[in-house]
Design a protein around this motif. Sequence first.
Motif, mmCIF file in Angstrom:
data_model
loop_
_atom_site.group_PDB
_atom_site.id
_atom_site.type_symbol
_atom_site.label_atom_id
_atom_site.label_comp_id
_atom_site.label_asym_id
_atom_site.label_seq_id
_atom_site.Cartn_x
_atom_site.Cartn_y
_atom_site.Cartn_z
ATOM 1 N N PHE A 116 0.845 -1.180 0.000
ATOM 2 C CA PHE A 116 0.000 0.000 0.000
ATOM 3 C C PHE A 116 0.887 1.238 0.000
ATOM 4 C CE2 PHE A 116 -3.771 -2.301 1.888
ATOM 5 C CZ PHE A 116 -4.720 -1.834 0.977
ATOM 6 N N VAL A 117 0.437 2.271 -0.684
ATOM 7 C CA VAL A 117 1.115 3.572 -0.715
ATOM 8 C C VAL A 117 0.132 4.638 -0.265
ATOM 9 C CG1 VAL A 117 2.266 5.303 -2.150
ATOM 10 C CG2 VAL A 117 2.569 2.872 -2.655
ATOM 11 N N SER A 118 0.602 5.579 0.530
ATOM 12 C CA SER A 118 -0.190 6.760 0.865
ATOM 13 C C SER A 118 0.652 8.000 0.617
ATOM 14 C CB SER A 118 -0.618 6.740 2.338
ATOM 15 O OG SER A 118 -1.212 7.978 2.704
ATOM 16 N N ALA A 119 0.110 8.928 -0.140
ATOM 17 C CA ALA A 119 0.729 10.242 -0.326
ATOM 18 C C ALA A 119 -0.194 11.274 0.316
ATOM 19 C CB ALA A 119 0.909 10.550 -1.807
ATOM 20 N N LEU A 120 0.317 11.980 1.319
ATOM 21 C CA LEU A 120 -0.435 13.042 1.974
ATOM 22 C C LEU A 120 0.110 14.383 1.514
ATOM 23 C CD1 LEU A 120 -0.643 11.867 5.719
ATOM 24 C CD2 LEU A 120 -2.348 11.580 3.927
ATOM 25 N N VAL A 121 -0.772 15.263 1.081
ATOM 26 C CA VAL A 121 -0.373 16.620 0.707
ATOM 27 C C VAL A 121 -1.158 17.613 1.544
ATOM 28 C CG1 VAL A 121 -0.424 18.377 -1.111
ATOM 29 C CG2 VAL A 121 0.374 16.065 -1.631
#
Length: 224
Positions: free
Chosen positions: A133-138
Motif C-alpha cells: 500500500f502507498v499513501s501520499a499526503l499533501v
Amino acid sequence: MAGPSPAPTARRLEGRVVIATHNPGKLREMRDLLGPFGVDAVSAGELGLPEPEETGTTFAENAAIKARAATVSGWPALADDSGICVDALDGAPGIFSARWGGPAKDFAAAMARIDAELSRRGIGRDRARTGHFVSALVVAWPDGEDALFEGRVFGDLVWPPRGGQGFGYDPMFRPEGLAQTFGELSAEAKHGIDWTKAAAGGEPPALSHRARAFVSLARSCLGL
C-alpha cells in the motif's frame, strides 16, 4: 502540472483543516490521526465541494490536485491519495485502485478483479502474491504553499478476503509479520501511532501506510 514539494515544511497546521475526501472511511482515519493535535477536521464532502478530476500520473500528483482544490474553502486542506500496488500485476491497480471498483466503487468487485487477474497470469491462490500500500499526503494552504509526505507498508494478498474492519482493499491485504489482514485489525492496531517512538525518531512507529505518512507530517507541521 507542478507536483507538490517533497521537502517537509515547518509551517504549522492548526485550527481548521479540510480533509479533501468524500470517502467516510478515509475521513474517519484522518480524524483519528489529527485528534491528538486538537485540529478541527471537516471534509470536502461535508462542505459540498466537488471532487476534482484526478489527472495525475502518481499518488503525489493526485493528492496535490485534491488538496489544492479544497483550499477554495479558505482553510488549509489535507488530501490523501493511496492505493494498492500488486507486484505480479506490474504495480496495478496503483493510482487506479478506486476505479477498479467501477462507478459504484465496489471494492468487493475490485478485490475479485485482482484475484482473477493474478490467476490469469498463473499466480494462483497457492502462490505468494506480494504487494504494498502507498499513501501520499499533501497539505496545501490557500496561499499556494504545499508539502508532500509519503508512507508505504508491504505484505501479501489473501483469498478469500477476511474481516469487516477498515475499507477498500483492507480485507485482502496482510502486512508483513502479521497473520491478520487489515480488515481483521482494529482501527487502533491498524493506524494507531506509538507517539513515544515517533517523537524519538524510531521507525516504524505505526503499521499502516497512511499512519506512517502522517507521522512525517506531524513531525513537520504539528509540532511533534
